[in-house]
Design an enzyme around this catalytic site. Structure first.
Site, PDB file in Angstrom:
ATOM      1  N   GLU A  63      -8.607   7.612  28.220  1.00  0.00           N
ATOM      2  CA  GLU A  63      -9.886   8.230  27.881  1.00  0.00           C
ATOM      3  C   GLU A  63     -10.911   7.117  27.767  1.00  0.00           C
ATOM      4  O   GLU A  63     -10.579   5.988  27.350  1.00  0.00           O
ATOM      5  CB  GLU A  63      -9.799   9.018  26.575  1.00  0.00           C
ATOM      6  CG  GLU A  63      -8.784  10.152  26.586  1.00  0.00           C
ATOM      7  CD  GLU A  63      -9.050  11.220  27.616  1.00  0.00           C
ATOM      8  OE1 GLU A  63     -10.225  11.367  28.040  1.00  0.00           O
ATOM      9  OE2 GLU A  63      -8.102  11.904  28.016  1.00  0.00           O
TER      10      GLU A  63
ATOM     11  N   ASP B  42      -2.177  14.286  27.632  1.00  0.00           N
ATOM     12  CA  ASP B  42      -2.390  14.488  29.057  1.00  0.00           C
ATOM     13  C   ASP B  42      -1.309  13.800  29.885  1.00  0.00           C
ATOM     14  O   ASP B  42      -0.907  14.309  30.941  1.00  0.00           O
ATOM     15  CB  ASP B  42      -3.776  13.969  29.457  1.00  0.00           C
ATOM     16  CG  ASP B  42      -4.890  14.918  29.055  1.00  0.00           C
ATOM     17  OD1 ASP B  42      -4.584  15.952  28.437  1.00  0.00           O
ATOM     18  OD2 ASP B  42      -6.057  14.622  29.347  1.00  0.00           O
TER      19      ASP B  42
ATOM     20  N   ASP C  78      -2.356   7.855  31.299  1.00  0.00           N
ATOM     21  CA  ASP C  78      -3.694   8.451  31.240  1.00  0.00           C
ATOM     22  C   ASP C  78      -4.559   7.631  30.300  1.00  0.00           C
ATOM     23  O   ASP C  78      -4.053   6.989  29.363  1.00  0.00           O
ATOM     24  CB  ASP C  78      -3.634   9.910  30.764  1.00  0.00           C
ATOM     25  CG  ASP C  78      -4.989  10.589  30.860  1.00  0.00           C
ATOM     26  OD1 ASP C  78      -5.478  10.766  31.990  1.00  0.00           O
ATOM     27  OD2 ASP C  78      -5.584  10.915  29.819  1.00  0.00           O
TER      28      ASP C  78
ATOM     29  N   HIS D 263      -9.270  16.661  25.733  1.00  0.00           N
ATOM     30  CA  HIS D 263      -8.553  15.615  26.455  1.00  0.00           C
ATOM     31  C   HIS D 263      -8.020  14.581  25.466  1.00  0.00           C
ATOM     32  O   HIS D 263      -8.739  14.109  24.589  1.00  0.00           O
ATOM     33  CB  HIS D 263      -9.493  14.925  27.453  1.00  0.00           C
ATOM     34  CG  HIS D 263      -9.852  15.774  28.627  1.00  0.00           C
ATOM     35  ND1 HIS D 263      -9.290  15.605  29.868  1.00  0.00           N
ATOM     36  CD2 HIS D 263     -10.706  16.817  28.742  1.00  0.00           C
ATOM     37  CE1 HIS D 263      -9.790  16.498  30.704  1.00  0.00           C
ATOM     38  NE2 HIS D 263     -10.650  17.248  30.041  1.00  0.00           N
TER      39      HIS D 263
END
Length: 236
Positions: free
Chosen positions: A9, A158, A7, A153
């Site tokens: 960001e 995540d 994942d 998040h």
């Protein structure tokens, strides 16, 4: 079979508009079991966040100012994922951003597809639950994965939640055994947990960097909300 649950960001929704990756989180699986190895990095994006993006992650430019640039960690990142199958939720988003970061780092790095196969868990979810909401939070609720600790998040958190969702989505397996993983990895913190199990869970101590990130996120929310329920004593 080696898989990396991944994942990211970012500073915004589109790399085509110059947005950059600010966090990468990866969890390693071998034969559908977690090894305990993770890769986790915060990155200095060299640009501002788009409106709304900062609130999603709770990260600030001040916190990221002393973090490495992507090109500083690219070799380490590629070594970690090389040859694995990447499992990503809404893979086109993360792959687009990471391919852009690789391009900016230098033509010698190529693209993710040169090194890894990619499995999109969102595509799998849409096949299994057509016409329903298939966000990560929606899948957690539907598949019985505990995500109550996910207030904001975060790439590593995540990725760990997605790992549970992916196993439940593809096999219905209830216990994926994070608490049994023994290996460690200097590339990032290892967070061990036992899924839905009655066994005692290990106490995991947050690093100074994680505590600083947590406080930065809470400060952002306090500024927006004025008060936060977690600052009040819990009711009995």
């Amino acid at each position: 079979m080696r898989q990396i649950i991944l994942d990211t960001e970012t500073t915004g929704l589109s790399w085509e508009k110059g947005n950059r990756v600010v966090e990468i989180g990866c969890v390693e699986f071998v034969e559908r079991r977690p090894t305990g190895r993770t890769f986790h990095r915060y990155l200095n994006p060299r640009r501002e966040f788009e409106a709304g993006a900062q609130e999603v992650t709770g990260l600030t430019l001040e916190f990221l100012a002393d973090k490495p640039f992507f090109e500083d960690i690219v070799d380490e990142f590629l070594e970690f994922i090389d040859g694995a199958e990447l499992v990503i939720h809404n893979a086109a988003f993360d792959v687009g951003f990471l391919d852009n970061e690789l391009r900016l780092a230098g033509p010698q790095y190529g693209r993710l597809a040169d090194r890894c196969a990619v499995e999109d868990s969102l595509r799998l979810a849409r096949q299994r639950f057509p016409g329903q909401r298939n966000s990560l939070d929606a899948l957690c609720k539907r598949l019985g994965v505990d995500n109550t600790h996910r207030q904001l998040h975060g790439a590593l958190l995540d990725a760990q939640i997605l790992a549970e969702v992916y196993i439940a989505l593809t096999s219905g397996q209830e216990e994926i055994g994070f608490g049994e993983a023994q290996a460690s990895n200097e590339a990032g913190p290892v967070v061990a947990f036992s899924g839905r199990s009655d066994r005692p869970r290990p106490l995991v101590q947050a690093s100074e960097e994680e505590l600083a990130a947590h406080e930065a996120r809470l400060a952002t929310l306090r500024k927006k909300a004025g008060a936060a329920v977690w600052d009040s004593p819990a009711e009995a």
